[in-house]
Design a protein around this motif. Structure first.
Motif, short mmCIF file in Angstrom:
data_model
loop_
_atom_site.label_atom_id
_atom_site.label_comp_id
_atom_site.label_asym_id
_atom_site.label_seq_id
_atom_site.Cartn_x
_atom_site.Cartn_y
_atom_site.Cartn_z
N SER A 1 0.84 -1.21 0.00
CA SER A 1 0.00 0.00 0.00
C SER A 1 0.87 1.26 0.00
CB SER A 1 -0.90 0.01 1.24
OG SER A 1 -1.80 -1.08 1.21
N GLY A 2 0.26 2.40 -0.32
CA GLY A 2 0.97 3.68 -0.36
C GLY A 2 1.67 3.98 0.95
N LEU A 3 0.96 3.87 2.06
CA LEU A 3 1.53 3.93 3.41
C LEU A 3 1.19 2.60 4.04
CD1 LEU A 3 2.94 5.18 5.80
CD2 LEU A 3 0.80 6.28 6.44
N HIS A 4 2.13 1.69 4.02
CA HIS A 4 1.85 0.32 4.45
C HIS A 4 2.06 0.15 5.95
CE1 HIS A 4 1.08 -3.80 2.95
NE2 HIS A 4 1.54 -4.09 4.16
N LEU A 5 3.15 0.74 6.49
CA LEU A 5 3.40 0.62 7.92
C LEU A 5 4.30 1.74 8.39
CD1 LEU A 5 6.52 -0.63 8.60
CD2 LEU A 5 5.49 -2.58 7.49
N GLU A 6 4.31 1.91 9.71
CA GLU A 6 5.19 2.88 10.37
C GLU A 6 5.93 2.15 11.48
OE1 GLU A 6 2.56 6.95 10.10
OE2 GLU A 6 2.26 5.63 11.82
N ILE A 7 7.19 2.51 11.67
CA ILE A 7 7.99 1.93 12.75
C ILE A 7 8.64 3.08 13.50
CG2 ILE A 7 10.02 0.54 13.32
CD1 ILE A 7 9.36 -1.25 11.01
N GLU A 8 8.59 3.01 14.84
CA GLU A 8 9.26 4.04 15.65
C GLU A 8 9.75 3.45 16.96
OE1 GLU A 8 6.92 7.29 17.23
OE2 GLU A 8 5.16 6.03 17.25
#
Length: 184
Positions: free
Chosen positions: A65-72
């Motif tokens: 997807s365009g924004l598939h995941l975020e990691i922080e």
């Protein structure tokens, strides 16, 4: 990954008088898939992964997807969050919406496998004062935001006129203090 690597915290808060946060350096590597070999290194910032070019780790995999995941990195560990991707984010064979990861964890997105790696070094972020303008916050994350705002705020902007508050009462929520607007 050694046992000592697991024992080291991802984020440490120096004493408030020192006013610093220390983040371990992290690396997200594309282990297999159309973009194998690509990687992004990070510490105190959120890393976005997906098909959009503006992501910190853009992928060409058509199943992503365009924004598939975020990691922080957080004081609790490295948090992965899937904001609602079409094909899902998979860790250890399970579809996850949010999960905390350890170094060496592999993440499946579309036909791409990502691997989280912990670095040996770290970086420090200065904490600002417990306020910025009318915003007040005592927690370390809020003070880090205030320090960043102070660096990027325009220096030549007009200052807001001083306001006389009807009451000095403040409402505290999650380390952020909200003061009521003045009444006339």
């Amino acid at each position: 990954m050694s046992a000592s690597d697991q024992a080291r915290p991802w984020v440490t808060v120096s004493s408030p008088s020192q006013g610093r946060l220390r983040f371990r350096r992290l690396r997200l590597v594309v282990a297999s898939g159309p973009d194998a070999g690509r990687k992004v290194e990070f510490a105190d910032e959120r890393v976005r992964v997906g098909g959009r070019r503006e992501n910190e780790l853009p992928l060409s995999d058509p199943l992503v997807s365009g924004l598939h995941l975020e990691i922080e990195a957080t004081p609790l560990g490295v948090r992965l969050r899937d904001p609602g991707s079409t094909n899902g984010t998979w860790v250890l064979g399970l579809r996850v919406g949010e999960a905390y990861l350890k170094s060496g964890t592999e993440i499946l997105v579309g036909s791409t496998v990502l691997r989280l790696e912990a670095g040996e070094d770290s970086t420090e972020v200065a904490l600002g004062p417990d306020h910025f303008g009318l915003l007040c916050g005592e927690s370390a994350p809020m003070r880090a935001i205030f320090a960043r705002l102070a660096r990027i705020a325009p220096r030549n902007s007009r200052r807001a006129p001083s306001m006389n508050f009807h009451r000095a009462a403040a409402v505290r929520t999650s380390g952020l203090t909200a003061r009521p607007f003045p009444t006339r």
